[in-house]
Design a protein around this motif. Structure first.
Motif, PDB file in Angstrom:
ATOM      1  N   GLU A  50      -2.012  24.624  -9.764  1.00 43.11           N
ATOM      2  CA  GLU A  50      -0.951  24.771 -10.758  1.00 43.11           C
ATOM      3  C   GLU A  50       0.308  25.376 -10.135  1.00 43.11           C
ATOM      4  N   GLN A  51       0.146  26.413  -9.340  1.00 45.30           N
ATOM      5  CA  GLN A  51       1.299  27.057  -8.705  1.00 45.30           C
ATOM      6  C   GLN A  51       1.961  26.125  -7.684  1.00 45.30           C
ATOM      7  N   GLU A  52       1.155  25.346  -6.962  1.00 45.69           N
ATOM      8  CA  GLU A  52       1.720  24.395  -6.002  1.00 45.69           C
ATOM      9  C   GLU A  52       2.530  23.322  -6.711  1.00 45.69           C
ATOM     10  N   LYS A  53       2.047  22.863  -7.865  1.00 45.58           N
ATOM     11  CA  LYS A  53       2.801  21.863  -8.624  1.00 45.58           C
ATOM     12  C   LYS A  53       4.129  22.442  -9.108  1.00 45.58           C
ATOM     13  N   ILE A  54       4.088  23.688  -9.595  1.00 40.14           N
ATOM     14  CA  ILE A  54       5.314  24.337 -10.068  1.00 40.14           C
ATOM     15  C   ILE A  54       6.321  24.461  -8.925  1.00 40.14           C
ATOM     16  N   ALA A  55       5.857  24.942  -7.771  1.00 40.68           N
ATOM     17  CA  ALA A  55       6.757  25.115  -6.622  1.00 40.68           C
ATOM     18  C   ALA A  55       7.313  23.771  -6.164  1.00 40.68           C
ATOM     19  N   PHE A  56       6.475  22.755  -6.089  1.00 39.04           N
ATOM     20  CA  PHE A  56       6.931  21.450  -5.620  1.00 39.04           C
ATOM     21  C   PHE A  56       7.970  20.865  -6.573  1.00 39.04           C
ATOM     22  N   LYS A  57       7.713  20.945  -7.881  1.00 39.41           N
ATOM     23  CA  LYS A  57       8.663  20.405  -8.859  1.00 39.41           C
ATOM     24  C   LYS A  57       9.987  21.165  -8.815  1.00 39.41           C
ATOM     25  N   ALA A  58       9.926  22.479  -8.679  1.00 43.78           N
ATOM     26  CA  ALA A  58      11.159  23.263  -8.616  1.00 43.78           C
ATOM     27  C   ALA A  58      11.966  22.906  -7.366  1.00 43.78           C
ATOM     28  N   HIS A  59      11.279  22.746  -6.231  1.00 44.41           N
ATOM     29  CA  HIS A  59      11.986  22.347  -5.010  1.00 44.41           C
ATOM     30  C   HIS A  59      12.607  20.961  -5.163  1.00 44.41           C
ATOM     31  N   ALA A  60      11.859  20.037  -5.760  1.00 48.48           N
ATOM     32  CA  ALA A  60      12.383  18.674  -5.949  1.00 48.48           C
ATOM     33  C   ALA A  60      13.602  18.693  -6.869  1.00 48.48           C
ATOM     34  N   GLN A  61      13.541  19.463  -7.945  1.00 49.80           N
ATOM     35  CA  GLN A  61      14.680  19.548  -8.865  1.00 49.80           C
ATOM     36  C   GLN A  61      15.874  20.220  -8.186  1.00 49.80           C
ATOM     37  N   LEU A  62      15.599  21.204  -7.355  1.00 44.56           N
ATOM     38  CA  LEU A  62      16.680  21.877  -6.635  1.00 44.56           C
ATOM     39  C   LEU A  62      17.366  20.923  -5.648  1.00 44.56           C
ATOM     40  N   ARG A  63      16.562  20.113  -4.937  1.00 46.01           N
ATOM     41  CA  ARG A  63      17.147  19.128  -4.026  1.00 46.01           C
ATOM     42  C   ARG A  63      17.984  18.106  -4.793  1.00 46.01           C
ATOM     43  N   ALA A  64      17.473  17.656  -5.944  1.00 50.21           N
ATOM     44  CA  ALA A  64      18.216  16.691  -6.750  1.00 50.21           C
ATOM     45  C   ALA A  64      19.514  17.306  -7.277  1.00 50.21           C
ATOM     46  N   LEU A  65      19.440  18.546  -7.694  1.00 50.13           N
ATOM     47  CA  LEU A  65      20.628  19.228  -8.199  1.00 50.13           C
ATOM     48  C   LEU A  65      21.671  19.395  -7.090  1.00 50.13           C
ATOM     49  N   GLN A 124       0.831  -1.202   0.000  1.00 47.56           N
ATOM     50  CA  GLN A 124       0.000   0.000   0.000  1.00 47.56           C
ATOM     51  C   GLN A 124       0.866   1.253   0.000  1.00 47.56           C
ATOM     52  N   GLN A 125       1.986   1.236   0.715  1.00 42.44           N
ATOM     53  CA  GLN A 125       2.883   2.391   0.727  1.00 42.44           C
ATOM     54  C   GLN A 125       3.480   2.624  -0.653  1.00 42.44           C
ATOM     55  N   GLU A 126       3.865   1.547  -1.336  1.00 42.51           N
ATOM     56  CA  GLU A 126       4.448   1.686  -2.660  1.00 42.51           C
ATOM     57  C   GLU A 126       3.407   2.058  -3.693  1.00 42.51           C
ATOM     58  N   ALA A 127       2.150   1.679  -3.478  1.00 41.49           N
ATOM     59  CA  ALA A 127       1.090   1.993  -4.436  1.00 41.49           C
ATOM     60  C   ALA A 127       0.732   3.465  -4.400  1.00 41.49           C
ATOM     61  N   ALA A 128       0.975   4.138  -3.286  1.00 41.18           N
ATOM     62  CA  ALA A 128       0.627   5.558  -3.162  1.00 41.18           C
ATOM     63  C   ALA A 128       1.857   6.359  -2.758  1.00 41.18           C
ATOM     64  N   PRO A 129       2.808   6.554  -3.710  1.00 39.68           N
ATOM     65  CA  PRO A 129       3.992   7.314  -3.358  1.00 39.68           C
ATOM     66  C   PRO A 129       3.637   8.778  -3.106  1.00 39.68           C
ATOM     67  N   MET A 130       4.442   9.440  -2.308  1.00 41.60           N
ATOM     68  CA  MET A 130       4.202  10.848  -1.977  1.00 41.60           C
ATOM     69  C   MET A 130       4.683  11.720  -3.129  1.00 41.60           C
ATOM     70  N   GLU A 131       3.807  12.007  -4.060  1.00 41.21           N
ATOM     71  CA  GLU A 131       4.123  12.918  -5.143  1.00 41.21           C
ATOM     72  C   GLU A 131       3.150  14.064  -5.063  1.00 41.21           C
ATOM     73  N   GLY A 132       3.549  15.172  -5.603  1.00 47.54           N
ATOM     74  CA  GLY A 132       2.702  16.355  -5.533  1.00 47.54           C
ATOM     75  C   GLY A 132       3.119  17.206  -4.362  1.00 47.54           C
ATOM     76  N   ALA A 160      15.348  28.018  -7.799  1.00 53.49           N
ATOM     77  CA  ALA A 160      14.922  28.706  -6.574  1.00 53.49           C
ATOM     78  C   ALA A 160      14.019  29.882  -6.921  1.00 53.49           C
ATOM     79  N   SER A 161      14.343  30.576  -7.987  1.00 56.41           N
ATOM     80  CA  SER A 161      13.526  31.705  -8.435  1.00 56.41           C
ATOM     81  C   SER A 161      12.144  31.235  -8.880  1.00 56.41           C
ATOM     82  N   THR A 162      12.090  30.150  -9.600  1.00 56.61           N
ATOM     83  CA  THR A 162      10.811  29.596 -10.053  1.00 56.61           C
ATOM     84  C   THR A 162       9.942  29.216  -8.865  1.00 56.61           C
ATOM     85  N   ALA A 163      10.541  28.552  -7.889  1.00 54.52           N
ATOM     86  CA  ALA A 163       9.798  28.155  -6.684  1.00 54.52           C
ATOM     87  C   ALA A 163       9.301  29.383  -5.935  1.00 54.52           C
TER      88      ALA A 163
END
Length: 157
Positions: free
Chosen positions: A80-95, A25-33, A110-113
């Motif tokens: 839409e704005q929450e998705k943009i901020a979340f993706k930018a933060h995730a990409q920043l952490r990965a970078l 169940q944990q793997e079926a519902a990963p924390m995305e978004g 960081a500017s996008t977020a």
């Protein structure tokens, strides 16, 4: 005796499979978004459609309808704005964790977020103003008193 051994086997099998079910169940519902709490129904649990500063204020049905319409009209933009901020933060952490760190790319992310979070804050301020316009002067006073009693940062006097 045969039925007893079958029943015990079934109980043991079900007990052993429970951790596997929980893992599946944990793997079926990963924390995305967006992180939990950023995009929840207005007002949260217990007060569907009402922001916290309006809870406990006696509203007419027409006021409730206007508040509902204004609150839910903003949902697509906020999402839409929450998705943009979340993706930018995730990409920043990965970078930041990668060996190919690029300062210019990190700054752009960081500017996008920050821009997305600024849009969210601006939309929330607009919504609060719209909702206050729906209230009577007495109700506004009640909302103001509720806002003053909330924990958190206070504005300078």
């Amino acid at each position: 005796m045969k039925y007893l051994s079958i029943a015990i086997s079934l109980l043991l099998l079900s007990a052993c499979s429970m951790p596997l079910l929980a893992l599946a169940q944990q793997e079926a519902a990963p924390m995305e978004g967006p992180p939990p709490g950023l995009l929840h129904g207005p007002g949260g649990p217990g007060a569907p459609g009402l922001p916290p500063f309006l809870r406990g204020i006696d509203l007419s049905e027409a006021q409730q309808d206007k508040i509902f319409a204004a609150t839910y009209a903003q949902a697509p933009l906020l999402r839409e704005q929450e998705k943009i901020a979340f993706k930018a933060h995730a990409q920043l952490r990965a970078l930041a964790a990668s060996s190919a760190y690029d300062e210019a790319k990190a700054s752009a992310l960081a500017s996008t977020a920050a821009q997305a979070m600024a849009q969210i804050s601006l939309q929330q301020a607009r919504l609060e103003q719209q909702l206050l316009a729906v209230l009577t002067p007495e109700q506004r006073k009640q909302a103001q008193q509720r806002g003053d009693s909330r924990p958190g940062p206070r504005r300078p006097q």
